[in-house]
Design a protein around this motif. Structure first.
Motif, PDB file in Angstrom:
ATOM      1  N   CYS A 266       0.838  -1.208   0.000  1.00  0.00           N
ATOM      2  CA  CYS A 266       0.000   0.000   0.000  1.00  0.00           C
ATOM      3  C   CYS A 266       0.871   1.256   0.000  1.00  0.00           C
ATOM      4  O   CYS A 266       0.452   2.292  -0.506  1.00  0.00           O
ATOM      5  CB  CYS A 266      -1.018  -0.018   1.134  1.00  0.00           C
ATOM      6  N   GLU A 267       2.095   1.147   0.510  1.00  0.00           N
ATOM      7  CA  GLU A 267       3.002   2.290   0.465  1.00  0.00           C
ATOM      8  C   GLU A 267       3.564   2.514  -0.948  1.00  0.00           C
ATOM      9  O   GLU A 267       4.317   3.454  -1.182  1.00  0.00           O
ATOM     10  CB  GLU A 267       4.147   2.139   1.475  1.00  0.00           C
ATOM     11  N   GLN A 269       1.666   3.442  -3.214  1.00  0.00           N
ATOM     12  CA  GLN A 269       0.877   4.567  -3.720  1.00  0.00           C
ATOM     13  C   GLN A 269       1.565   5.875  -3.352  1.00  0.00           C
ATOM     14  O   GLN A 269       1.810   6.147  -2.174  1.00  0.00           O
ATOM     15  CB  GLN A 269      -0.543   4.535  -3.156  1.00  0.00           C
ATOM     16  N   ARG A 300      -6.236  -6.817   1.114  1.00  0.00           N
ATOM     17  CA  ARG A 300      -5.779  -5.581   1.736  1.00  0.00           C
ATOM     18  C   ARG A 300      -5.919  -4.403   0.770  1.00  0.00           C
ATOM     19  O   ARG A 300      -5.281  -3.374   0.958  1.00  0.00           O
ATOM     20  CB  ARG A 300      -4.297  -5.710   2.162  1.00  0.00           C
ATOM     21  N   VAL A 301      -6.780  -4.563  -0.228  1.00  0.00           N
ATOM     22  CA  VAL A 301      -6.856  -3.531  -1.269  1.00  0.00           C
ATOM     23  C   VAL A 301      -7.484  -2.250  -0.719  1.00  0.00           C
ATOM     24  O   VAL A 301      -7.279  -1.166  -1.262  1.00  0.00           O
ATOM     25  CB  VAL A 301      -7.602  -4.073  -2.518  1.00  0.00           C
ATOM     26  N   HIS A 302      -8.194  -2.350   0.395  1.00  0.00           N
ATOM     27  CA  HIS A 302      -8.789  -1.146   0.987  1.00  0.00           C
ATOM     28  C   HIS A 302      -7.730  -0.258   1.647  1.00  0.00           C
ATOM     29  O   HIS A 302      -8.053   0.828   2.105  1.00  0.00           O
ATOM     30  CB  HIS A 302      -9.873  -1.537   1.995  1.00  0.00           C
ATOM     31  N   TRP A 303      -6.494  -0.713   1.688  1.00  0.00           N
ATOM     32  CA  TRP A 303      -5.442   0.099   2.295  1.00  0.00           C
ATOM     33  C   TRP A 303      -4.907   1.182   1.358  1.00  0.00           C
ATOM     34  O   TRP A 303      -4.037   1.956   1.740  1.00  0.00           O
ATOM     35  CB  TRP A 303      -4.288  -0.792   2.791  1.00  0.00           C
ATOM     36  N   ILE A 304      -5.361   1.211   0.108  1.00  0.00           N
ATOM     37  CA  ILE A 304      -4.960   2.332  -0.764  1.00  0.00           C
ATOM     38  C   ILE A 304      -6.209   3.102  -1.186  1.00  0.00           C
ATOM     39  O   ILE A 304      -7.330   2.632  -1.017  1.00  0.00           O
ATOM     40  CB  ILE A 304      -4.203   1.868  -2.023  1.00  0.00           C
ATOM     41  N   SER A 305      -5.981   4.260  -1.763  1.00  0.00           N
ATOM     42  CA  SER A 305      -7.111   5.049  -2.257  1.00  0.00           C
ATOM     43  C   SER A 305      -7.344   4.722  -3.728  1.00  0.00           C
ATOM     44  O   SER A 305      -6.551   5.072  -4.594  1.00  0.00           O
ATOM     45  CB  SER A 305      -6.820   6.539  -2.100  1.00  0.00           C
ATOM     46  N   LYS A 306      -8.442   4.017  -3.975  1.00  0.00           N
ATOM     47  CA  LYS A 306      -8.736   3.638  -5.362  1.00  0.00           C
ATOM     48  C   LYS A 306      -9.111   4.853  -6.199  1.00  0.00           C
ATOM     49  O   LYS A 306      -8.799   4.911  -7.387  1.00  0.00           O
ATOM     50  CB  LYS A 306      -9.892   2.641  -5.378  1.00  0.00           C
TER      51      LYS A 306
END
Lengths: 348, 698
Positions: A266-267, A269, A300-306
């Motif tokens: 996620c980092e 992004q 864990r895809v909710h850990w970034i801003s789509k």
């Protein structure tokens, strides 16, 4: 009446449309297991429903210049006079997969003549069973997977001598469980993924030693939670996709530290919303796919801003002539067009 | 096509480009014809070199050259001079190709192939690498090649570690160098580090000295540029190395040490759900062992259970893990007490001895070497149950007015006592943690200077959490500060909001479960008109906490009735440890599909389930699908496929999760998946069901 589990449920079907591995979700048959019924026809109602959902989402989020991209892909195929097209001739099989899957994602698969494509694919097959990147080149596992995927895309796996192709792939497994790319022995976890994905599409995973294959992948895991191309190799988002996907297909995701790898991923992004492939690197549209799908597989895809990611992808479009580039205002190519459209579709 | 501008800076001479492309195509087709006809003449081989200089990715040309080398080597009959000149030529071609594109897989592999023939001097290779690494210190091909060369020339790990040190000294922002450092250190941590330490300062070989030194090194990177990620992951790894227990240890168990447990006799409750606190069906009494890490080898020979009655058969311990059938953090078995052995009002002393004989091993291969013993008493009560017991099957309603605040002393003295003893005391931990606590304390104080930036806040939050993990028996400190740090991070770095939110949830749950008082403040009696006060079950209510992730399961093994409604949960991974659960409310969360509820399959006592008002069926991408144990990729044991209802194909995940459950009450309304046909499917799937969405099932 005998009830058998369906090969793919509706949500799996939907997913199977997007990712790089075409029929990615987990079709594995080991020796002695019951025969499953044939997969439902493509574009069965749930799939169409999903497509409608996607389309309505696209409309809502706006701006994927779908028609332009279709035109761009068709134009690339016809342009023979550019220097790039000559340089890339040896990997036309990959190009075919990227282009055709993009068309499929945009629901425009029927603008091409599938018979012509299938005829060409078969001309790229070598007597060993493997496929080359183009006619006259050597067979390699990279192009063998693309060939399988394109045939699966057109629901034409029946033109293959499955036994021969799967024997070719299985023959590339080494003692330690790793896979070579071809007879010349380059080893890489990309090839592990390709072998596992290809064989799972062909339902022949029982031809390799899955346990050793998994153990080799685990030996490439790093203390940051990611994976490299060989033991000790640095974590890289593309390599992580390969390893995580191979572990997902073989039901071995418990070897992944989801929270540790999730944080690393996620980092990726960066402030612009785009994703990079390694720390302190520039963002690139192709990582939208590698990072996003890896995060999806480990939940864990909710850990970034789509939303920010989608904005970044849309900014990389050439809205005039179609196609998507690595970064805004760079030159477009078919590789990034595919990863941009795929990433956008999964993020939506 | 990376990093090439869309609009060329200079106008393009299209005719010239076309001519160039035409020329390249001509070369390529001539080469392919040579390859096909196995022509390895000097001119033909030179042509391939020319091509590879223009296009190093042309893999077939590298293959062709290997064939040519093989043929030429065979012809020169190992005349050393000819061999050298043939192989030198290859190295030259590779070098030229790498100058054109030093990310070319084919070129690097060709070089390895030549080297494996015993050619080239290693110094030359290292020299070449230094040149390439100076151009791009992050090129992973070069780093991989370096590892290959180092292994081939048997360079010591110390030398390579020194190389990473040099690279780091040159530029603190080199993630590749940090990666290589962690790679060397983790591979051979103790040996390598002690050697290093001997060199650096004779006499110091302890792990804490080494860790202290590494902390200093990486701190330099973090404090030089706090936004530079190069040191972030290395620091997290060091922290993990500091607090992680190498030894597998037992963290908690059910029943807890010293507890008294009342069991009704089998005659009355067999097959029924008891709602009374600490009453279980005596035929199916669960024992649970919760370890600090995943272990394997838990079985009737490594865990001995003795009790006042005859067990007859060996207990079968099962790992509570959806993904791995060999190892798990949590293991469970069920005591089946034979009817004939039951005498009313008799107490049985049960002793569970863990690890007195060898065989329990962590996944990293470390043996369980701190045997534990858990003793508890089973009381058998042959009190006839009150008349009208069927009313126990009245519908459970998760409404606030059905819950009364727990009053101490009113009932269940057992419960209050056992809440004090939820964590098992391990002596190893307390002795070993002194230096670890010191390191973390020091590190925390230093990082407090960096609290104005993201990585500073995150690091302090992690350090404080790590500090608590070293002292599992004490009440956690600084919880409030850690929660505040995560709240600030959510605002500061909104892109990763949910990452901080999940961590915030875990700390919140640690806080809630940290003491008897705090747990009791969330315990309620469930009361409704159909239940007598005697039988009112105790419910742990963790509702309305805004938590998005679950944790601290080791403190919750005793829970039978759990209310998690009105949170933001997407997964219940880990809940399978709560083997006593018989009533569970998950309504008003963010579950997206049945695959997110896989843990339910392991909750064999579960009777009442509320998953209403979630998002099941409303998302086209199922993010928990890949972690779900799929019957397509795993064996699922004995499945009864002979059920004839076509809708199972549509509702496959629901079928797979719910099929063997003995639910009496289920609420699913308010999910996109629900429909008339789904309810018909559920009624067929769950023959024990008495209530579905509040309606009595016939």
């Amino acid at each position: 009446m005998e009830f058998n589990p369906p090969l793919l449920t509706s949500s799996q079907r939907t997913l199977s449309l997007f990712p790089l591995p075409l029929h990615f979700p987990l079709e594995i048959r080991t020796a002695g297991e019951v025969e499953f019924p044939p997969p439902p026809k493509r574009h069965a109602p749930p799939l169409q429903q999903a497509l409608n959902t996607i389309e309505s989402t696209l409309v809502a989020m706006g701006e994927l210049a779908a028609d332009k991209h279709v035109k761009y892909i068709l134009a690339v195929e016809k342009r023979k006079d550019s220097f790039e097209s000559a340089v890339l001739e040896h990997l036309r099989m990959n190009g075919a997969y990227w282009g055709l899957t993009t068309l499929d994602l945009l629901d425009k698969r029927d603008v091409v003549d599938s018979n012509e494509i299938i005829e060409w694919i078969l001309k790229c097959q070598h007597e060993s069973g493997g496929f080359a990147g183009n006619i006259g080149h050597d067979p390699h596992i990279l192009y063998t997977l693309s060939a399988i995927q394109v045939l699966a895309l057109f629901d034409k796996l029946n033109v293959l001598d499955v036994d021969k192709v799967s024997t070719y792939i299985a023959g590339l497994q080494n003692e330690d469980g790793s896979f070579s790319g071809d007879i010349w022995g380059e080893v890489d976890t990309r090839f592990s993924y390709i072998a596992i994905c290809g064989l799972s599409i062909l339902k022949c995973l029982d031809k390799i030693n899955v346990e050793r294959a998994v153990n080799y992948i685990i030996s490439c895991r790093n203390v940051d939670g990611g994976f490299g191309c060989t033991p000790g190799g640095e974590s890289h988002a593309g390599q992580i996709f390969c390893c995580v996907a191979a572990l997902a297909i073989t039901g071995a995701l418990h070897y992944v530290d989801k929270d540790l790898l999730g944080w690393w991923l996620c980092e990726r992004q960066v402030k612009s919303g785009g994703l990079n492939g390694r720390p302190e690197k520039l963002p690139d549209v192709c990582y939208s796919w590698w990072v996003l799908s890896s995060l999806t597989m480990i939940d864990r895809v909710h850990w970034i801003s789509k939303e920010k990611l989608i904005k970044f992808i849309l900014n990389c479009q050439d809205t005039e002539n179609g196609g998507i580039s690595d970064r805004p205002d760079d030159a477009v190519d078919i590789f990034h067009t595919y990863f941009g459209v795929a990433g956008k579709t999964v993020a939506a | 096509m990376h990093g090439r501008p869309r609009k060329p800076l200079k106008p393009v001479d299209e005719a010239a480009v076309a001519a160039k492309a035409e020329k390249l195509r001509a070369l390529q087709s001539e080469f392919l014809s040579n390859h096909q006809n196995k022509i390895y003449s000097k001119e033909a081989v030179e042509l391939s070199a020319k091509l590879l200089e223009i296009n190093p990715e042309l893999y077939t040309a590298w293959n062709y050259r290997k064939l040519a080398v093989q043929q030429n080597l065979a012809q020169c009959e190992s005349d050393p001079e000819s061999v050298n000149s043939i192989l030198d030529e290859e190295l030259k071609v590779v070098e030229n190709a790498l100058r054109q594109n030093f990310k070319s897989y084919g070129a690097w592999h060709h070089r390895k192939w030549v080297l494996e023939k015993g050619h080239s001097s290693m110094d030359k290779e290292l020299g070449l690498l230094d040149k390439f690494q100076a151009m791009d210190a992050r090129n992973f091909h070069a780093w991989n090649y370096r590892r290959f060369v180092a292994a081939l020339m048997k360079r010591s790990d110390e030398d390579e570690l020194e190389h990473t040190q040099n690279m780091i000294d040159k530029n603190l922002s080199n993630y590749s160098a940090w990666h290589n450092r962690s790679n060397f250190l983790s591979r051979n941590c103790s040996v390598l580090l002690s050697n290093l330490m001997k060199k650096a300062a004779p006499g110091f070989t302890s792990k804490d000295e080494v860790l202290t030194r590494e902390y200093e090194l990486v701190r330099e990177a973090l404090f030089t540029d706090e936004d530079d990620q190069s040191g972030w992951f290395y620091h997290l790894w060091l922290l993990d190395q500091t607090v992680r227990s190498e030894f597998p240890l037992l963290v908690s168990s059910w029943p807890v040490e010293g507890s008294d447990i009342s069991l009704p006799a089998a005659d009355y409750l067999d097959g029924c759900a008891s709602m009374n606190v600490f009453h279980y069906s005596s035929r199916n009494f669960p024992l649970v062992l919760y370890f600090n890490q995943s272990v394997r080898g838990v079985n009737s020979s490594t865990v001995s259970v003795s009790c006042g009655f005859n067990l007859n058969i060996d207990l079968i311990w099962k790992p509570l893990s959806s993904t791995d059938s060999q190892s798990a953090k949590v293991w469970a078995t069920h005591l089946a007490i034979p009817d004939a052995e039951l005498h009313s009002s008799e107490a049985y002393q049960v002793e569970v001895k863990v690890g007195f004989s060898q065989g329990i091993v962590s996944t990293t291969g470390v043996a369980y070497s701190h045997p534990s013993q858990i003793s508890f008493q089973l009381h058998l009560q042959k009190t006839p149950l009150e008349s009208g017991q069927d009313s126990r099957f009245g519908r459970i309603q998760w409404k606030d007015d059905c819950f009364a605040v727990y009053e101490p002393g009113s009932a269940e003295p057992d419960l209050v006592n056992l809440l004090d003893n939820l964590t098992i005391k391990n002596e190893v931990e307390s002795t070993a943690s002194t230096w670890q606590a010191r390191i973390i304390d020091d590190e925390t104080n230093i990082f407090r200077d960096l609290l104005d930036c993201k990585i500073g806040k995150l690091t302090v939050a992690r350090l404080l959490t790590a500090y608590n993990s070293l002292r599992p028996l004490d009440k956690p400190v600084h919880c409030k500060e850690v929660l505040e740090l995560y709240s600030e991070l959510m605002k500061l770095d909104p892109s990763h909001y949910q990452y901080y939110k999940d961590n915030h949830s875990l700390v919140l749950l640690q806080q809630v479960t940290s003491s008897k008082e705090s747990l009791l403040s969330r315990c309620f009696h469930y009361r409704d008109s159909t239940l007598s006060t005697n039988g009112s079950p105790l419910c742990l209510r963790l509702n309305n906490l805004a938590i998005s992730q679950l944790g601290s399961f080791e403190k919750l093994l005793w829970v039978q009735m759990l209310d998690l409604s009105n949170n933001e949960l997407q997964s219940i991974e880990g809940l399978e440890a709560l083997q006593l659960l018989s009533q569970l409310c998950l309504s008003n969360n963010k579950f997206r599909s049945f695959t997110a509820l896989e843990s339910l399959r392991y909750l064999k006592s579960l009777k009442v389930l509320d998953i209403s008002q979630n998002e099941i069926g409303s998302h086209s991408i199922d993010t928990t699908r890949y972690l779900f144990r799929s019957p397509l990729s795993h064996s699922v044991g004995s499945c009864d496929w002979n059920i004839n209802y076509l809708s199972s194909e549509t509702y496959w995940e629901a079928f797979f999760v719910l099929k063997d459950m003995g639910l009496t009450q289920l609420d699913v309304a308010g999910n996109a998946i629900t429909s008339k046909s789904f309810n018909v499917f559920l009624e067929k799937l769950l023959p024990t069901l008495k209530w579905l969405d509040g309606v009595e099932v016939n």
